[in-house]
Each structure stands twice: as structure tokens, then as C-alpha cells.
Write a protein that holds these residues in place. Structure first.
Motif, mmCIF file in Angstrom:
data_model
loop_
_atom_site.group_PDB
_atom_site.id
_atom_site.type_symbol
_atom_site.label_atom_id
_atom_site.label_comp_id
_atom_site.label_asym_id
_atom_site.label_seq_id
_atom_site.Cartn_x
_atom_site.Cartn_y
_atom_site.Cartn_z
ATOM 1 N N THR A 181 9.946 -6.141 28.255
ATOM 2 C CA THR A 181 10.511 -5.978 29.596
ATOM 3 C C THR A 181 11.581 -4.894 29.629
ATOM 4 O OG1 THR A 181 12.124 -7.739 29.174
ATOM 5 C CG2 THR A 181 10.058 -8.364 30.283
ATOM 6 N N GLU A 182 11.840 -4.254 28.497
ATOM 7 C CA GLU A 182 12.791 -3.149 28.446
ATOM 8 C C GLU A 182 12.229 -2.029 27.589
ATOM 9 O OE1 GLU A 182 17.206 -5.123 29.087
ATOM 10 O OE2 GLU A 182 16.543 -4.658 27.048
ATOM 11 N N VAL A 183 12.260 -0.808 28.110
ATOM 12 C CA VAL A 183 11.813 0.361 27.354
ATOM 13 C C VAL A 183 12.826 1.478 27.551
ATOM 14 C CG1 VAL A 183 9.358 -0.227 27.503
ATOM 15 C CG2 VAL A 183 10.382 1.201 29.287
ATOM 16 N N MET A 184 12.909 2.358 26.575
ATOM 17 C CA MET A 184 13.777 3.526 26.668
ATOM 18 C C MET A 184 12.946 4.727 27.125
ATOM 19 S SD MET A 184 17.028 3.140 26.051
ATOM 20 C CE MET A 184 17.525 4.829 25.648
ATOM 21 N N THR A 185 13.518 5.506 28.056
ATOM 22 C CA THR A 185 12.793 6.658 28.593
ATOM 23 C C THR A 185 13.708 7.876 28.692
ATOM 24 O OG1 THR A 185 13.304 6.341 30.946
ATOM 25 C CG2 THR A 185 11.483 5.044 30.031
ATOM 26 N N ASN A 186 13.079 9.037 28.839
ATOM 27 C CA ASN A 186 13.826 10.238 29.185
ATOM 28 C C ASN A 186 14.091 10.251 30.687
ATOM 29 O OD1 ASN A 186 11.357 11.180 30.355
ATOM 30 N ND2 ASN A 186 10.741 12.057 28.385
ATOM 31 N N SER A 187 14.762 11.274 31.173
ATOM 32 C CA SER A 187 15.097 11.336 32.597
ATOM 33 C C SER A 187 15.302 12.794 32.989
ATOM 34 C CB SER A 187 16.380 10.535 32.879
ATOM 35 O OG SER A 187 16.641 10.461 34.264
ATOM 36 N N LEU A 188 14.403 13.301 33.866
ATOM 37 C CA LEU A 188 14.440 14.715 34.233
ATOM 38 C C LEU A 188 14.094 14.893 35.707
ATOM 39 C CD1 LEU A 188 12.914 14.476 31.142
ATOM 40 C CD2 LEU A 188 13.244 16.931 31.316
ATOM 41 N N HIS A 189 14.743 14.131 36.578
ATOM 42 C CA HIS A 189 14.400 14.220 38.001
ATOM 43 C C HIS A 189 15.657 14.182 38.853
ATOM 44 C CE1 HIS A 189 14.997 9.835 39.027
ATOM 45 N NE2 HIS A 189 14.885 9.750 37.720
ATOM 46 N N GLY A 190 15.535 14.748 40.055
ATOM 47 C CA GLY A 190 16.642 14.731 40.995
ATOM 48 C C GLY A 190 16.417 13.768 42.142
ATOM 49 N N GLN A 191 15.155 13.669 42.606
ATOM 50 C CA GLN A 191 14.822 12.802 43.732
ATOM 51 C C GLN A 191 14.327 11.445 43.244
ATOM 52 O OE1 GLN A 191 12.220 14.927 46.486
ATOM 53 N NE2 GLN A 191 13.997 16.039 47.242
ATOM 54 N N GLY A 192 14.160 10.530 44.187
ATOM 55 C CA GLY A 192 13.668 9.202 43.835
ATOM 56 C C GLY A 192 13.274 8.426 45.070
ATOM 57 N N ILE A 193 12.663 7.279 44.859
ATOM 58 C CA ILE A 193 12.175 6.464 45.971
ATOM 59 C C ILE A 193 13.335 5.914 46.792
ATOM 60 C CG2 ILE A 193 11.039 4.276 46.550
ATOM 61 C CD1 ILE A 193 9.052 4.783 44.354
ATOM 62 N N LYS A 194 13.238 6.079 48.093
ATOM 63 C CA LYS A 194 14.178 5.487 49.049
ATOM 64 C C LYS A 194 13.582 4.201 49.602
ATOM 65 C CE LYS A 194 16.696 6.630 53.326
ATOM 66 N NZ LYS A 194 16.906 7.708 54.352
ATOM 67 N N THR A 195 12.445 4.301 50.270
ATOM 68 C CA THR A 195 11.723 3.118 50.723
ATOM 69 C C THR A 195 10.321 3.163 50.128
ATOM 70 O OG1 THR A 195 10.996 4.243 52.743
ATOM 71 C CG2 THR A 195 13.000 2.928 52.880
ATOM 72 N N PRO A 196 9.852 2.062 49.566
ATOM 73 C CA PRO A 196 8.507 2.060 48.979
ATOM 74 C C PRO A 196 7.437 2.100 50.066
ATOM 75 C CG PRO A 196 9.489 -0.133 48.858
ATOM 76 C CD PRO A 196 10.555 0.792 49.365
ATOM 77 N N GLY A 197 6.354 2.803 49.770
ATOM 78 C CA GLY A 197 5.243 2.873 50.694
ATOM 79 C C GLY A 197 4.478 1.561 50.755
ATOM 80 N N LYS A 198 3.572 1.484 51.695
ATOM 81 C CA LYS A 198 2.730 0.306 51.850
ATOM 82 C C LYS A 198 1.935 0.075 50.574
ATOM 83 C CE LYS A 198 -0.788 -1.680 54.910
ATOM 84 N NZ LYS A 198 -1.683 -1.416 56.090
ATOM 85 N N ARG A 199 1.973 -1.131 50.057
ATOM 86 C CA ARG A 199 1.260 -1.567 48.856
ATOM 87 C C ARG A 199 1.879 -1.035 47.569
ATOM 88 N NH1 ARG A 199 -4.919 -0.190 49.788
ATOM 89 N NH2 ARG A 199 -5.078 -1.206 47.736
ATOM 90 N N ILE A 200 2.997 -0.305 47.661
ATOM 91 C CA ILE A 200 3.666 0.152 46.447
ATOM 92 C C ILE A 200 4.476 -1.005 45.854
ATOM 93 C CG2 ILE A 200 5.489 1.639 45.519
ATOM 94 C CD1 ILE A 200 2.916 3.137 46.008
ATOM 95 N N VAL A 201 4.176 -1.336 44.606
ATOM 96 C CA VAL A 201 4.890 -2.384 43.883
ATOM 97 C C VAL A 201 5.799 -1.718 42.858
ATOM 98 C CG1 VAL A 201 4.683 -4.405 42.384
ATOM 99 C CG2 VAL A 201 2.978 -3.996 44.175
ATOM 100 N N ILE A 202 7.092 -1.938 42.987
ATOM 101 C CA ILE A 202 8.057 -1.392 42.025
ATOM 102 C C ILE A 202 8.250 -2.410 40.917
ATOM 103 C CG2 ILE A 202 10.399 -0.551 41.676
ATOM 104 C CD1 ILE A 202 10.459 0.196 44.647
ATOM 105 N N GLU A 203 7.919 -2.009 39.688
ATOM 106 C CA GLU A 203 8.017 -2.923 38.546
ATOM 107 C C GLU A 203 9.029 -2.471 37.513
ATOM 108 O OE1 GLU A 203 4.564 -4.219 36.532
ATOM 109 O OE2 GLU A 203 3.675 -5.166 38.290
ATOM 110 N N GLY A 204 9.664 -1.324 37.711
ATOM 111 C CA GLY A 204 10.636 -0.851 36.742
ATOM 112 C C GLY A 204 11.823 -0.207 37.414
ATOM 113 N N HIS A 205 13.021 -0.484 36.889
ATOM 114 C CA HIS A 205 14.245 0.097 37.440
ATOM 115 C C HIS A 205 15.133 0.608 36.315
ATOM 116 C CE1 HIS A 205 13.020 -2.601 40.765
ATOM 117 N NE2 HIS A 205 13.635 -1.723 41.539
ATOM 118 N N ALA A 206 15.827 1.724 36.590
ATOM 119 C CA ALA A 206 16.885 2.207 35.721
ATOM 120 C C ALA A 206 18.104 1.299 35.880
ATOM 121 C CB ALA A 206 17.235 3.649 36.084
ATOM 122 N N PRO A 207 19.104 1.411 34.990
ATOM 123 C CA PRO A 207 20.293 0.556 35.102
ATOM 124 C C PRO A 207 21.020 0.675 36.441
ATOM 125 C CG PRO A 207 20.207 1.562 32.941
ATOM 126 C CD PRO A 207 19.116 2.207 33.747
#
Length: 257
Positions: free
Chosen positions: A173-199
Motif C-alpha cells: 500500500t506504499e511505494v516510492m516514486t519520482n516526481s516530475l510534474h507541475g500540474q495535477g488533478i483538481k476534480t476527478p472525471g466521471k468514472r475516474i477512481v483515485i487509488e494513490g496519493h502523495a503525502p
């Protein structure tokens, strides 16, 4: 034995500030070939050159890559500002309907960084123009200087939904990742399931609920060291298995012969 084809969505560049080119990262093609076990095929994402229908009939699956240009905010009902950065309307015109068509057909795709954001927008979601400007959020952009190894180094945990598809895939349930982005999800689209979050709460792993095919998408860049990274390798392996199943007519509409 002929390998199934994965269309890698390319980005537009100017070489030496003069020569226009469509290009994709070598590490992405290596991940598709060496880890997913598929044939990488670079796609010039421009509706003047290719159509969504042609791509669906030519490729067995798609990799929606990262890229410096962002999805144009008009695609999710907002006006452009300088904070939204560069954009690529030609790529938007290909990838957004392509995502929706793949969801309908059960044709596999893997979204990475901008591709992750494209999946959300294609399904009706919205984006923040700059995550680091939000109260309480981290700076998710890569370091401006340093080696490639330093830019792609593992930077933060992603916490995954217990019992979800990503938890089952990674075995944790925890993984380490890199990070190279500026934008991100504000509101999820229809049927979009968010299963992972940064701290800081930023969405990092999504899939499309009820889709007949593989729709996993991540905000980080798993193509870096994909053959050795304990998170990247199972992700690309599972994607390759889904593409082979689709090519064989299992789990979705097989592409035209």
C-alpha cells in the motif's frame, strides 16, 4: 512470433530551435520493448497526420507519455493563463478522443504524467495549473539542475488504496516514486477512481471504473529504470499482458487485422 503493437504518443519539439520534429523518449521505448514485451511505435500526435480510427486499427494498446506542454485548459472549461504553461492542441485533439474510444472498446492504455492528466480530462475532469502554488502542497517538479539520475530519483511515497488494483499489482500500500510534474488533478472525471496519493494529498494513481480493458495511469514516470525498479517493472509487465490479451481477442474488441 510477432509482438503486439503499442502506439507511443509523441510530442512536438524544435531541434536547434528550428527543425520541427515528433519525438519520444528512448527509455519509454525500452520499457515497452524490454519490459512489456511489445513493439514500440512512435505516434505523431497530430490530427493532420493520423486519425483516432487509424490508430485504433493499427495499434493493440497505447502509452500516453509525459511531455512539457500541458492539456489546454479550454478542454476542461477554463480560460488559459500563464500558470497553465505551454500547450499542444494537436495532441489534445488525438489523445482525448483516443482515451474515450479505448475505454469503450476495452483497448489497453497506460497513462504517464501528462498522459495521466489527459485521462482525467478525457473523462470530464479538471486540473490545477500549478500544484506547488496550492496551500500545503509540495513542489512536485523535478530539480532544475543536475544529472538525469538526480532528476528521476525517488522523491516521495505514494499511498495506495488497500485492496485496490494498484495495491494488488505492487503488493504494497506504499511505494516510492519520482516526481516530475507541475500540474495535477483538481476534480476527478466521471468514472475516474483515485487509488494513490502523495503525502500532500496530490492524486498519483488512477484507473477508469468499469472499463473493459487496462486503464491504469500514474502521475510519476515509471519508464525510468523500468527493468529494475520494483514499482515500474510490474506496471509495464501487467500492461504488456493486457496488450497481448487484447491482440488475441481477449477482454475487448480486437483491432482489425
Amino acid at each position: 512470433m510477432t509482438r503486439p503493437i503499442v502506439g507511443i504518443i509523441g510530442n512536438q519539439y524544435l531541434i536547434n530551435d528550428q527543425y520541427p520534429a515528433h519525438a519520444g523518449g528512448t527509455m519509454t521505448s525500452e520499457a515497452i520493448s524490454d519490459v512489456a514485451g511489445c513493439l514500440p511505435l512512435l505516434v505523431p500526435a497530430d490530427p493532420r497526420l493520423v486519425s483516432v480510427e487509424e490508430l485504433l486499427d493499427t495499434c493493440d494498446g497505447f502509452l500516453l507519455t509525459g511531455g512539457r506542454p500541458n492539456v489546454h485548459p479550454e478542454e476542461y472549461g477554463e480560460a488559459w493563463t500563464e500558470a497553465h504553461g505551454d500547450h499542444d492542441r494537436a495532441r489534445d485533439a488525438i489523445t482525448l478522443p483516443l482515451v474515450r474510444a479505448c475505454v469503450e472498446r476495452g483497448q489497453p492504455f497506460l497513462g504517464i504524467c501528462r498522459g495521466f492528466q489527459e485521462v482525467n480530462v478525457a473523462m470530464g475532469g479538471t486540473l490545477y495549473p500549478e500544484i506547488r502554488d496550492l496551500p500545503g502542497r509540495m513542489n512536485h517538479r523535478m530539480p532544475p539542475d543536475g544529472t538525469l539520475e538526480e532528476k528521476f530519483e525517488l522523491r516521495h511515497l505514494v499511498t495506495l488504496t488497500e485492496g485496490g488494483v494498484f495495491h494488488r499489482l505492487f503488493g504494497s500500500t506504499e511505494v516510492m516514486t519520482n516526481s516530475l510534474h507541475g500540474q495535477g488533478i483538481k476534480t476527478p472525471g466521471k468514472r475516474i477512481v483515485i487509488e494513490g496519493h502523495a503525502p500532500d494529498g496530490t492524486p498519483e494513481a488512477i484507473h477508469v471504473e468499469g472499463a473493459k480493458g487496462f486503464t491504469l495511469s500514474v502521475q510519476w514516470h515509471p519508464e525510468w529504470d523500468a527493468a529494475n525498479d520494483p514499482v515500474s517493472r510490474p506496471l509495464f509487465t501487467a500492461f504488456g499482458e493486457a496488450v497481448r490479451a487484447f491482440a488475441a481477442g481477449v477482454g475487448g474488441m480486437r483491432r482489425s487485422a
